[in-house]
Design an enzyme around this catalytic site. Structure first.
Site, mmCIF file in Angstrom:
data_model
loop_
_atom_site.group_PDB
_atom_site.id
_atom_site.type_symbol
_atom_site.label_atom_id
_atom_site.label_comp_id
_atom_site.label_asym_id
_atom_site.label_seq_id
_atom_site.Cartn_x
_atom_site.Cartn_y
_atom_site.Cartn_z
ATOM 1 N N THR A 184 -7.213 9.369 9.045
ATOM 2 C CA THR A 184 -6.482 8.578 8.227
ATOM 3 C C THR A 184 -6.378 7.422 9.153
ATOM 4 O O THR A 184 -6.647 5.745 8.539
ATOM 5 C CB THR A 184 -5.596 8.252 7.344
ATOM 6 N N GLY A 224 -7.245 3.854 10.375
ATOM 7 C CA GLY A 224 -8.053 2.793 10.514
ATOM 8 C C GLY A 224 -7.740 2.211 8.881
ATOM 9 O O GLY A 224 -8.857 1.636 9.346
ATOM 10 N N THR A 225 -7.531 2.617 7.875
ATOM 11 C CA THR A 225 -7.206 2.826 6.914
ATOM 12 C C THR A 225 -7.270 1.300 6.198
ATOM 13 O O THR A 225 -7.593 0.474 6.100
ATOM 14 C CB THR A 225 -6.732 3.569 6.102
ATOM 15 N N GLY A 226 -5.466 0.946 7.457
ATOM 16 C CA GLY A 226 -4.776 -0.214 6.603
ATOM 17 C C GLY A 226 -5.908 -1.636 6.893
ATOM 18 O O GLY A 226 -6.801 -2.377 6.887
ATOM 19 N N CYS A 227 -6.294 -1.067 8.555
ATOM 20 C CA CYS A 227 -7.021 -2.973 9.114
ATOM 21 C C CYS A 227 -8.523 -2.873 8.056
ATOM 22 O O CYS A 227 -9.284 -3.927 7.808
ATOM 23 C CB CYS A 227 -7.870 -2.441 10.526
ATOM 24 N N LYS A 253 1.048 -0.772 -0.500
ATOM 25 C CA LYS A 253 0.088 0.316 0.018
ATOM 26 C C LYS A 253 0.934 1.714 0.159
ATOM 27 O O LYS A 253 1.722 1.388 0.786
ATOM 28 C CB LYS A 253 -1.031 -0.077 1.278
#
Ligand SMILES: Cc1ncc(COP(=O)(O)OP(=O)(O)O)c(N)n1
Ligand SMILES: Cc1nc(C(=O)O)sc1CCOP(=O)(O)O
Ligand SMILES: [Mg+2]
Length: 535
Positions: A256, A258-261, A223
């Site tokens: 942003t 928490g975007t990965g989870c 990412k």
């Protein structure tokens, strides 16, 4: 957001990536995937089961990331989400104030509770704060295989707090990544996993995706949200063959967390749903939903609110427990005892066979097809899967539940592209290398033998109990043992201490007998007793 590859393949929207993974898992091409993406009608009579993601992650008290983000993302995608909490963090929009890692026993118990009872389709991992927790997960997944594993290698919080230290890295690399269907590192996590300096360009990201792929996961998504030099947000997806660039315009915002989870949970949720089974209709779910085997299942709280729901007849083509008593027919033996194929199959099922394979080596195509259709009716009536040995054409013609192929039969990938993602494909393996390939090629289970010498299959190499154990240990798939197994030696097979050995496949011990039903009953009782004694 568009998904382009270097070979000018069809452009897909990013939401199709999960469907691609699912199809790739089953060995289908992008083109086949697009062609297959027509929605199919629901089999109303089938038992309902909702897609299920298990998240293994840390709790975020601010509920922006971690378990709470996963729960919300899965709920928003219409998927049931169970949880294994690895750590409790105190955090808010300012930063992380405290991290408490849960005791290993608690993590192990949570994992066992969910995986041993519930039909989990996909496991998604987030914060795995210690080596022992990664190992617990690794063991749990070997014991209770799931359809897919999505690994979000959470290491450092957005605010810079270390959530999984360097000591965890090796277990991560050696144990978890080789089991993953997709791993989704950000730039910092990708360079940490590789021991590389910071990634600064898209070329760096492509090299990183390829090098992480060498660690064993089926797919890698690097990412690039934090890529300084790019005005767009660019992610790189590598599936072992092609590299894709997922590009979208960058949204300027500080919100942003928490975007990965959320991204990893959405991938897991979409994988769990199997996109082609999406149907636009309101279904009254909760009263018929089956989530656990216990007397008191949880409600599916959100189903009533949904206008679009996914309904799948069979999300997982094979329940590994179906391999327990695996009956393989033989026309020569049936003839000798004056049994028809259908009589034999009915008797085996009534005696407790949990899956049936028609292995009719000398049957003429027309009569084999007719017999297969009759057997299928019997199997469907008893909810027992029916597989066809070698003959993909017969399996397609009668709409059997799948096929079993050997190393010199049609390759698994080809069979998969002919049969689609929802049929069962078993493959014979005598070596660890073959076992690993079976998984990569998209098989659902492995038949491994000959465990003992057999007269049923000419010139068959015997691998013994040790050979069986070696194949099981190398296998990420459930395994059924075959070859010379009968009432006097089945116990020694099932006593082997390998969690993914799920049962025994037998020909002569059932079908070279006068009373197929009684022999099957005896074998079933013996295996049940052996498994109970092991617990
Ligand atoms: C469950 C199961 N395991 C192994 C085999 C053997 O398949 P194959 O190696 O293709 O040999 P044939 O059965 O075709 O002679 C099997 N049939 N079933
Ligand atoms: C069909 C088959 N495959 C084998 C393998 O080793 O892959 S052994 C085998 C024959 C199994 O028959 P029986 O139960 O009568 O020994
Ligand atoms: Mg074969």
């Amino acid at each position: 957001m568009a998904l382009n590859n270097k070979k000018n393949l069809p452009t897909l929207s990013s939401k199709h990536i999960c469907t691609h993974l699912d199809y790739q898992h089953k060995g289908l091409s992008l083109k086949a995937m697009q062609e297959e993406m027509t929605f199919t009608l629901v089999n109303e009579s089938a038992k309902q089961r909702i897609p299920h993601v298990l998240t293994v992650a840390g709790s975020d008290s601010g509920a922006g990331a971690g378990i709470q983000a996963d729960l919300k993302a899965c709920a928003a995608r219409g998927v049931y989400c169970s949880t294994v909490i690895t750590a409790v963090t105190a955090q808010n929009t300012i930063g992380v104030q405290d991290v408490s890692i849960l005791p290993e026993d608690s993590v192990a118990e949570q994992l066992k509770s969910v995986l041993s009872d519930m039909h989990v389709d996909v496991v998604k991992t987030g914060m795995l704060p210690s080596t022992s927790i990664v190992k617990i997960l690794h063991e749990g997944l070997k014991r209770f295989p799931v359809r897919a594993l999505v690994v979000d290698p959470v290491m450092v919080s957005t605010s810079g707090v270390v959530l999984a230290g360097p000591s965890v890295l090796d277990t991560f690399r050696w144990d978890l990544l080789p089991m993953a269907d997709i791993v989704t590192p950000n730039l910092k996590e990708a360079s940490t996993l590789l021991g590389w300096p910071q990634l600064e360009t898209i070329t760096d990201m492509c090299s990183a995706a390829k090098s992480i792929h060498n660690m064993g996961p089926r797919n890698v998504l690097v990412k690039g949200g934090h890529l300084p030099s790019s005005s767009d947000a660019v992610d790189i997806f590598f599936n072992g063959e092609d590299i894709y660039e997922l590009r979208s315009s960058r949204i300027q915002t500080p919100n942003t967390h928490g975007t990965g989870c959320t991204l990893a949970s959405c991938i897991a949720a979409e994988l769990a749903k199997v996109a082609k089974r999406y149907v636009e209709s309101v279904l009254k779910f909760s009263k018929d939903v089956t989530i656990g085997g216990g007397p008191q299942g949880p409600l599916d709280h959100l189903c009533k609110l949904k206008r679009n729901v996914y309904h799948s007849r069979k999300l997982q083509p094979l329940d590994p427990d179906d391999l327990f008593v695996y009956a393989v027919t033989d026309s020569g033996m049936n003839r000798k005892w004056g049994h028809t194929i259908t009589d034999s199959v009915r008797a085996a099922i009534e005696g407790g066979a949990t899956i049936v394979q028609l292995r009719e080596k000398d049957a003429e195509t027309g009569s084999f097809l007719e017999a297969a259709k009759e057997c299928l009716k019997i199997c469907r009536h008893h909810n027992v899967p029916l597989l066809i040995n070698d003959r993909i054409d017969i399996a397609i013609a009668c709409d059997a539940d799948g096929v079993h192929v050997g190393q010199s039969d049609m390759p698994v990938q080809t069979a998969r592209s002919l049969l689609g993602p929802e049929k069962i494909i078993g493959v014979s393996c005598k070596t660890p290398e073959q076992a690993l390939k079976a998984w990569k090629d998209g098989a659902d289970y492995i038949g491994s033998g000959g465990v003992f010498p057999t007269n049923t299959k000419a010139n068959n190499r015997t691998i013994g109990l040790d050979g069986l154990k070696t194949v099981c240990s190398a296998s990420k798939l459930p395994v059924v043992a075959i070859g010379g197994i009968n009432l006097s030696n089945a116990r020694s097979v099932m006593e082997l201490d390998v969690p993914n050995l799920k049962g025994v496949a037998v020909v002569s011990a059932l079908f070279h007998r006068e009373c197929v039903g009684t022999e099957t009953e005896k074998l079933h009782a013996l295996l049940t007793e052996t498994v109970a004694a092991k617990k």
